[in-house]
Scaffold this motif. Structure first.
Motif, PDB file in Angstrom:
ATOM      1  N   SER A  58      15.223  51.208 -24.257  1.00 51.20           N
ATOM      2  CA  SER A  58      15.649  49.811 -24.384  1.00 51.20           C
ATOM      3  C   SER A  58      16.637  49.639 -25.528  1.00 51.20           C
ATOM      4  N   GLU A  93      20.220  47.775 -25.472  1.00 51.11           N
ATOM      5  CA  GLU A  93      20.437  46.612 -26.354  1.00 51.11           C
ATOM      6  C   GLU A  93      21.703  46.773 -27.182  1.00 51.11           C
ATOM      7  N   GLU A 142      22.219  38.194 -29.797  1.00 49.61           N
ATOM      8  CA  GLU A 142      21.065  39.087 -29.791  1.00 49.61           C
ATOM      9  C   GLU A 142      20.794  39.549 -28.367  1.00 49.61           C
ATOM     10  N   ALA A 143      20.186  40.747 -28.253  1.00 48.40           N
ATOM     11  CA  ALA A 143      19.820  41.264 -26.936  1.00 48.40           C
ATOM     12  C   ALA A 143      18.517  42.042 -27.051  1.00 48.40           C
ATOM     13  N   ALA A 144      17.626  41.824 -26.103  1.00 48.63           N
ATOM     14  CA  ALA A 144      16.366  42.574 -26.037  1.00 48.63           C
ATOM     15  C   ALA A 144      16.141  42.996 -24.592  1.00 48.63           C
ATOM     16  N   ALA A 196      17.090  42.694 -19.017  1.00 40.66           N
ATOM     17  CA  ALA A 196      17.814  42.385 -20.251  1.00 40.66           C
ATOM     18  C   ALA A 196      17.747  40.889 -20.534  1.00 40.66           C
ATOM     19  N   VAL A 247      19.350  38.068 -23.226  1.00 38.44           N
ATOM     20  CA  VAL A 247      20.414  37.936 -24.225  1.00 38.44           C
ATOM     21  C   VAL A 247      20.499  36.503 -24.726  1.00 38.44           C
TER      22      VAL A 247
END
Length: 536
Positions: A442, A446, A457-459, A474, A476
């Motif tokens: 991940s 990211e 931000e991205a997770a 994803a 974001v």
């Protein structure tokens, strides 16, 4: 050789003796900044130790602090352990349930509290079974609280002895401090730090190939003093006589940048979300940050564009650091090695995105079912650690056996080792995505998503899949005023990853839930999106 114990009292005595005129700058409110010397701080610290002793503080007793980064907290950092007691730095951002648990579990008998945080403790005071005294840290003359047995910090100091002597028989393996983990799953776990561990960790931070903290520095940890010793920066700064800038409560990117500029800060440290916000603020309102010789960043992976912006545009080295509550915390840093001097910028940024090289005295090992992984930057395994500032158990907790085995701390972090020996975290064991029997990182996804200029931000999380077991999703967050489409983001990912690595969907959120110290709380994120993706 002399069997001289390694204790924090030596740090205190050194600062008091050699650096009495060096400065501590402490912001305690929106309008109040205190300026005091190490000499004045030392007298106040001795007074605090005397006042606490009069209240009943004894050897081994737990004294809790519930406070921001400010000079009174720094006084407690030394007054308590140098007296032989244990400073429990309580995380102010935990839930009330977790606060009740850890204060009772640690058996804190005295709580030292910042004035603006008193209402939080008032809400739970009736459930705190061991606390006998509350001390309120405030700039005001009076203390107004419903807490029983409450005292004014400054009033106690006025009545105390500035010549109070610390005990001379402290042993290096005595406990000096403790913190609890930030509870991503289950109840927080307590970790106790010894004098020896804190001293050795501080000396490591002063090594040139580490943070290189030195007398000429003006250090400003943004990482909280209530979280893993503010990465040890306050202790190391006292030892070498570095001036300290303490950012205080309710800080913002603007406040951080203003203090860096006005106080000529040379070293600062915080999590990526801090520096993402600071970079955005710098773009909107430029400041002079040329005094900085290094930004240290940890807690989660930093996106390459963030590293490149500080290193290329602002000429500030941006070092990734790695550690945990269980490791005091720093065990690795991404400093460039001499053979990297002529590398291209892309190669250097790739180094900064790793967690770096293991520090001296720490042994790291990355293992999977086949044993130690090769140094190929691809083969994943769990990172385990051992060394003189690595804890060996959780405090009164049966979960010790899950993490501490055969003389190692099993970190729960999945990592690879690069050909240069650098550690690169690819995921947490609980966050790694296993799709069709293959692992997907991940973190790599990211970082790629974060290269889009509109993404703040991205997770990436795993969601259940009927055929492949799990698939990546994803999530974001866009920068304010920016736009992006799924197609644009897939266009970034497709050249970089195998097709089966690509997220099955990309969702746009207003925010990504975080832990009390700014890390992505992926368990909660998975719960939040589960209603929409019960199975992809």
């Amino acid at each position: 050789m002399m069997q001289t114990p390694l204790v924090l009292t030596d740090f205190f005595n050194r600062a008091e003796t050699y650096y009495a005129n060096k400065e501590i700058i402490s912001r305690t409110s929106e309008t109040k900044i205190h300026r005091l010397t190490y000499g004045e701080w030392a007298k106040r610290t001795r007074k605090l130790a005397h006042a606490l002793t009069k209240l009943g503080m004894t050897r081994g007793m737990k004294v809790g602090s519930f406070a921001w980064n400010q000079h009174r907290h720094l006084e407690a950092y030394f007054a308590v352990p140098c007296s032989g007691a244990v400073l429990h730095m309580v995380n102010i951002r935990l839930s009330e349930d977790d606060l009740r648990y850890i204060i009772n579990h640690a058996e804190d008998e005295i709580l030292i509290i910042d004035a603006d945080l008193v209402p939080i403790i008032e809400n739970i005071a009736a459930d705190l079974t061991t606390v006998k005294h509350y001390i309120i840290m405030t700039d005001e003359d009076e203390v107004k609280t419903t807490l029983p047995n409450a005292y004014s910090y400054e009033q106690l100091l006025q009545e105390a002895d500035e010549t109070f002597s610390f005990p001379h028989d402290l042993e290096e393996n005595e406990p000096a401090g403790m913190c609890y983990t930030s509870a991503t799953t289950g109840k927080p776990k307590g970790v106790v730090y010894t004098h020896r561990g804190l001293v050795l960790h501080s000396m490591m931070l002063s090594m040139v190939d580490s943070m290189g903290i030195r007398e000429a520095d003006r250090t400003m940890p943004i990482v909280p003093m209530f979280h893993v010793n503010a990465w040890g920066i306050p202790f190391a700064s006292v030892n070498v006589g570095a001036s300290q800038v303490l950012v205080g409560p309710n800080f913002t990117p603007d406040i951080i940048l203003d203090m860096i500029e006005s106080e000529k800060v040379t070293l600062t440290a915080g999590v990526p979300t801090i520096w993402l916000g600071a970079l955005q603020s710098l773009e909107e309102k430029p400041r002079d940050i040329s005094s900085l010789r290094v930004i240290c960043c940890g807690g989660s992976a930093s996106p390459p564009h963030l590293i490149r912006a500080f290193e290329e545009k602002y000429q500030v080295p941006y070092i990734s650091v790695y550690g945990m509550t269980e490791t005091t915390p720093i065990v690795a840093l991404s400093n460039y090695q001499s053979w990297m001097n002529e590398w291209a910028m892309d190669e250097k940024v790739a180094v900064r995105t790793t967690q770096g090289m293991t520090m001296p005295c720490i042994t790291s090992s990355i293992i999977n079912e086949n044993g130690e992984v090769p140094w190929d930057g691809e083969t994943m395994g769990e990172l385990r650690l051992r060394g003189p500032w690595i804890s060996h158990e959780y405090y009164k907790d049966e979960r010790t056996a899950d993490a501490y085995r055969d003389g190692w701390l099993y970190t729960g972090d999945i990592a690879v080792r690069t050909k240069d020996g650098l550690i690169k975290i690819t995921d947490r064991t609980k966050d790694l995505i296993k799709s069709g029997g293959e692992w997907i990182s991940s973190v790599d996804l990211e970082n790629a998503l974060m290269s889009h200029p509109a993404i703040f931000e991205a997770a990436v999380i795993a969601v259940p899949h009927a055929k492949w077991q799990e698939r990546p999703l994803a999530c974001v967050v866009l920068k304010e005023g920016e736009t992006a489409t799924k197609e644009e983001l897939y266009h970034i990912l497709e050249p970089l990853f195998a097709k089966w690595w690509l997220p099955d969907d990309i969702v746009f959120l207003d925010e990504i839930p975080k832990t009390s110290v700014g890390k992505f709380l992926k368990a909660k994120l998975r719960d939040n999106v589960a209603q929409f993706y019960p199975q992809i």
